[in-house]
Design a protein around this motif. Structure first.
Motif, PDB file in Angstrom:
ATOM      1  N   LEU A 181       0.844  -1.202   0.000  1.00 30.21           N
ATOM      2  CA  LEU A 181       0.000   0.000   0.000  1.00 30.21           C
ATOM      3  C   LEU A 181       0.878   1.250   0.000  1.00 30.21           C
ATOM      4  CD1 LEU A 181      -2.898   0.780  -0.227  1.00 30.21           C
ATOM      5  CD2 LEU A 181      -3.039   0.954   2.243  1.00 30.21           C
ATOM      6  N   ILE A 182       2.024   1.177   0.680  1.00 27.79           N
ATOM      7  CA  ILE A 182       2.968   2.299   0.620  1.00 27.79           C
ATOM      8  C   ILE A 182       3.388   2.536  -0.831  1.00 27.79           C
ATOM      9  CG2 ILE A 182       5.328   3.015   1.194  1.00 27.79           C
ATOM     10  CD1 ILE A 182       4.931   1.710   3.946  1.00 27.79           C
ATOM     11  N   VAL A 183       3.703   1.459  -1.544  1.00 31.49           N
ATOM     12  CA  VAL A 183       4.126   1.575  -2.947  1.00 31.49           C
ATOM     13  C   VAL A 183       3.015   2.207  -3.779  1.00 31.49           C
ATOM     14  CG1 VAL A 183       4.753   0.284  -5.022  1.00 31.49           C
ATOM     15  CG2 VAL A 183       5.723  -0.379  -2.815  1.00 31.49           C
ATOM     16  N   PHE A 184       1.792   1.682  -3.638  1.00 30.12           N
ATOM     17  CA  PHE A 184       0.706   2.164  -4.500  1.00 30.12           C
ATOM     18  C   PHE A 184       0.208   3.547  -4.098  1.00 30.12           C
ATOM     19  CE2 PHE A 184       0.532  -2.306  -5.745  1.00 30.12           C
ATOM     20  CZ  PHE A 184       0.523  -2.127  -7.121  1.00 30.12           C
ATOM     21  N   CYS A 185       0.383   3.902  -2.829  1.00 28.85           N
ATOM     22  CA  CYS A 185      -0.001   5.261  -2.440  1.00 28.85           C
ATOM     23  C   CYS A 185       1.017   6.272  -2.972  1.00 28.85           C
ATOM     24  CB  CYS A 185      -0.137   5.370  -0.922  1.00 28.85           C
ATOM     25  SG  CYS A 185      -1.645   4.607  -0.336  1.00 28.85           S
ATOM     26  N   TRP A 186       2.287   5.894  -2.975  1.00 26.45           N
ATOM     27  CA  TRP A 186       3.288   6.800  -3.563  1.00 26.45           C
ATOM     28  C   TRP A 186       3.073   6.944  -5.063  1.00 26.45           C
ATOM     29  CZ3 TRP A 186       5.828  10.528  -1.521  1.00 26.45           C
ATOM     30  CH2 TRP A 186       6.225  10.463  -0.185  1.00 26.45           C
ATOM     31  N   MET A 187       2.567   5.870  -5.704  1.00 26.84           N
ATOM     32  CA  MET A 187       2.232   5.985  -7.129  1.00 26.84           C
ATOM     33  C   MET A 187       1.202   7.089  -7.334  1.00 26.84           C
ATOM     34  SD  MET A 187       1.871   2.277  -8.879  1.00 26.84           S
ATOM     35  CE  MET A 187       3.177   1.069  -8.803  1.00 26.84           C
ATOM     36  N   GLY A 188       0.370   7.292  -6.327  1.00 21.37           N
ATOM     37  CA  GLY A 188      -0.648   8.339  -6.414  1.00 21.37           C
ATOM     38  C   GLY A 188      -0.040   9.709  -6.636  1.00 21.37           C
ATOM     39  N   LEU A 189       1.181   9.904  -6.145  1.00 19.95           N
ATOM     40  CA  LEU A 189       1.855  11.189  -6.342  1.00 19.95           C
ATOM     41  C   LEU A 189       2.102  11.430  -7.840  1.00 19.95           C
ATOM     42  CD1 LEU A 189       3.174  13.474  -4.536  1.00 19.95           C
ATOM     43  CD2 LEU A 189       5.334  12.348  -5.038  1.00 19.95           C
ATOM     44  N   ILE A 190       2.584  10.397  -8.519  1.00 24.65           N
ATOM     45  CA  ILE A 190       2.814  10.509  -9.967  1.00 24.65           C
ATOM     46  C   ILE A 190       1.475  10.732 -10.678  1.00 24.65           C
ATOM     47  CG2 ILE A 190       3.687   9.318 -12.014  1.00 24.65           C
ATOM     48  CD1 ILE A 190       5.421   7.652 -10.058  1.00 24.65           C
ATOM     49  N   VAL A 191       0.457   9.996 -10.228  1.00 23.15           N
ATOM     50  CA  VAL A 191      -0.862  10.122 -10.838  1.00 23.15           C
ATOM     51  C   VAL A 191      -1.369  11.555 -10.737  1.00 23.15           C
ATOM     52  CG1 VAL A 191      -3.271   9.420 -10.659  1.00 23.15           C
ATOM     53  CG2 VAL A 191      -1.478   7.713 -10.437  1.00 23.15           C
ATOM     54  N   TRP A 192      -1.294  12.111  -9.550  1.00 29.51           N
ATOM     55  CA  TRP A 192      -1.836  13.470  -9.352  1.00 29.51           C
ATOM     56  C   TRP A 192      -1.041  14.503 -10.137  1.00 29.51           C
ATOM     57  CZ3 TRP A 192      -4.817  16.339  -5.325  1.00 29.51           C
ATOM     58  CH2 TRP A 192      -5.935  15.614  -4.936  1.00 29.51           C
ATOM     59  N   ILE A 193       0.270  14.415 -10.053  1.00 26.37           N
ATOM     60  CA  ILE A 193       1.074  15.415 -10.758  1.00 26.37           C
ATOM     61  C   ILE A 193       0.889  15.265 -12.264  1.00 26.37           C
ATOM     62  CG2 ILE A 193       3.444  16.176 -11.239  1.00 26.37           C
ATOM     63  CD1 ILE A 193       4.130  15.501  -8.349  1.00 26.37           C
ATOM     64  N   GLY A 194       0.984  14.050 -12.770  1.00 28.82           N
ATOM     65  CA  GLY A 194       0.839  13.828 -14.211  1.00 28.82           C
ATOM     66  C   GLY A 194      -0.538  14.192 -14.713  1.00 28.82           C
ATOM     67  N   TYR A 195      -1.560  13.736 -14.018  1.00 25.52           N
ATOM     68  CA  TYR A 195      -2.936  13.976 -14.463  1.00 25.52           C
ATOM     69  C   TYR A 195      -3.275  15.463 -14.429  1.00 25.52           C
ATOM     70  CZ  TYR A 195      -7.865  12.956 -15.170  1.00 25.52           C
ATOM     71  OH  TYR A 195      -9.136  12.891 -15.690  1.00 25.52           O
ATOM     72  N   ASN A 196      -2.889  16.115 -13.338  1.00 26.83           N
ATOM     73  CA  ASN A 196      -3.211  17.538 -13.223  1.00 26.83           C
ATOM     74  C   ASN A 196      -2.437  18.389 -14.222  1.00 26.83           C
ATOM     75  OD1 ASN A 196      -5.187  17.452 -11.233  1.00 26.83           O
ATOM     76  ND2 ASN A 196      -3.660  17.188  -9.651  1.00 26.83           N
ATOM     77  N   LEU A 197      -1.196  17.988 -14.516  1.00 25.42           N
ATOM     78  CA  LEU A 197      -0.442  18.733 -15.529  1.00 25.42           C
ATOM     79  C   LEU A 197      -1.061  18.540 -16.911  1.00 25.42           C
ATOM     80  CD1 LEU A 197       3.265  18.301 -14.410  1.00 25.42           C
ATOM     81  CD2 LEU A 197       1.960  20.410 -14.567  1.00 25.42           C
ATOM     82  N   ASN A 198      -1.512  17.318 -17.196  1.00 26.66           N
ATOM     83  CA  ASN A 198      -2.184  17.075 -18.473  1.00 26.66           C
ATOM     84  C   ASN A 198      -3.435  17.934 -18.584  1.00 26.66           C
ATOM     85  OD1 ASN A 198      -2.539  15.666 -20.973  1.00 26.66           O
ATOM     86  ND2 ASN A 198      -4.173  14.500 -20.011  1.00 26.66           N
ATOM     87  N   MET A 199      -4.187  17.991 -17.505  1.00 31.25           N
ATOM     88  CA  MET A 199      -5.397  18.829 -17.507  1.00 31.25           C
ATOM     89  C   MET A 199      -5.039  20.300 -17.687  1.00 31.25           C
ATOM     90  SD  MET A 199      -8.071  17.357 -14.748  1.00 31.25           S
ATOM     91  CE  MET A 199      -9.476  18.104 -15.537  1.00 31.25           C
TER      92      MET A 199
END
Lengths: 233, 153
Positions: free
Chosen positions: A170-188
């Motif tokens: 869960l630590i691994v997948f929650c840290w993946m969330g950081l990439i998700v948020w930064i990448g997704y929000n930058l795309n938007m």
């Protein structure tokens, strides 16, 4: 119900009985929280699932007050909430991916797009696979459903079972969330005109929705500071 | 001052992180509550915003298509036949955009119950157009019966 008298000779007596009672109490609470979570994961039926979940949580808290060894409340909340977070995201995106011409999807997804995120309204259902036509969006959908949300749900289940691998993954997948948020929000942001021009509630409306999906970020500090010995190998 | 003892702390929480864990738990409960409320009320909320129950669900879908493609003829096929092109293919040429490396849509912004208003206005336009055509057609039709009367001259 097991008692000391019923225990076979050679058992740990009171300790075993306490363990049995604790496991039963946890199972009783989970029997309410699991269907509650399944309903909350559907989105629209969440209002039915929420009281079921809260009732299960109450049973668990009462069991803890009675001195039984049940999961900490915060572990229960993190475990179930990352599952709900993943199922809500996955359900919405799977509809856009494979059920994009159904009436319900054209109302909720394209409708949501017209009000909160133009990426789900602009030229919607026009590309050959249907669904969103916003630049990059399909790639995010497929990669996040297949990698992040599936993995996060599995890790959440492991955490709820108090497994060490559940906490670690869960630590691994929650840290993946950081990439998700930064990448997704930058795309938007870079395609901000597509996403926000001429929709009903631009930017702030989307953030009102999105900000409550920060569960993974709330989980990270806990998962790093909890005494990891409470999770079994 | 934190006066809690190790005995009163939740399992796995040390005194050093007790306050942080307490606030994380509160934030998690808030997130759970809001997520559930958002997810439950999004569809009914959107439908009411758009114009249901004045408009049926299919009519809401139709009106969204007309706004999206800036085309009064655009409509939702319910059910959409299998194995045909995506619905937008038929209307993409009418969609209004400022095209460029970052395209900008120029469809109408949908305010509260606007789809009802858009539909009423369109129906009024269509009725006016039909009436206009009707005025033209009877005008030419009137000349026809008038001609047989001319032999009296």
């Amino acid at each position: 119900m097991s008692t000391l008298a019923q225990k076979p000779p050679g058992s740990f007596g009171g300790y075993d009985a306490h363990q049995d009672h604790s496991a039963q109490a946890q199972k009783r609470a989970d029997k309410w929280m699991i269907p509650g979570t399944l309903l909350m994961g559907t989105g629209i039926l969440g209002i039915i699932g929420f009281p079921l979940f809260l009732w299960g949580l109450r049973l668990q808290v009462n069991a803890a007050k009675a001195g039984l060894s049940v999961r900490p409340v915060i572990v229960t909340l993190i475990g179930y909430l990352v599952i709900i977070d993943s199922t809500l995201n996955s359900a919405g995106w799977m509809m856009d991916l494979v059920a994009n011409h159904t009436l319900i999807n054209r109302l909720i997804t394209a409708g949501w797009g017209a009000v909160f995120d133009g990426g789900y309204f602009w030229h919607y259902n026009e590309i050959w696979v249907g669904g969103t036509g916003a630049p990059g969006e399909k790639a995010w959908q497929i990669s996040l459903i297949m990698v992040v949300f599936c993995g996060r749900m599995a890790a959440g289940i492991g955490l709820l079972q108090m497994k060490r691998w559940g906490q670690q993954w869960l630590i691994v997948f929650c840290w993946m969330g950081l990439i998700v948020w930064i990448g997704y929000n930058l795309n938007m942001t870079f395609y901000g005109d597509v996403r926000y021009a001429n929709i009903t509630f631009p930017v702030w409306g989307w953030w009102i929705y999105d900000i409550f999906y920060i569960t993974p970020f709330l989980a990270i500090p806990y998962l790093h500071t909890v005494n990891r010995e409470i999770f079994s190998d | 001052m934190n006066t809690s003892t190790a005995e009163s702390l939740p399992l796995g929480t040390t005194a050093h992180y007790a306050t942080m864990h307490k606030w994380l738990q509160r934030a998690l409960l808030v997130c759970l509550t809001v997520l559930v409320l958002e997810a439950s009320f999004t569809l009914p909320g959107l439908l009411i915003w758009f114009g249901w129950p004045t408009l049926s669900l299919v009519q809401v879908c139709d009106e969204l298509m007309k706004v999206r493609y800036s085309d009064d003829n655009a409509q939702c096929l319910v059910p959409q036949p299998l194995f045909i092109a995506s619905e937008g293919q038929a209307y993409k040429k009418s969609a209004q955009d400022d095209w460029g490396i970052q395209p900008r849509p120029r469809y109408k912004r949908i305010g509260y119950r606007d789809l009802v208003r858009f539909r009423d206005e369109r129906l009024a336009r269509e009725a006016a157009a039909a009436q206009h055509r009707g005025q033209l057609v009877p005008a030419s039709a009137d000349t026809t019966p008038a001609e047989p009367a001319s032999p009296t001259h």
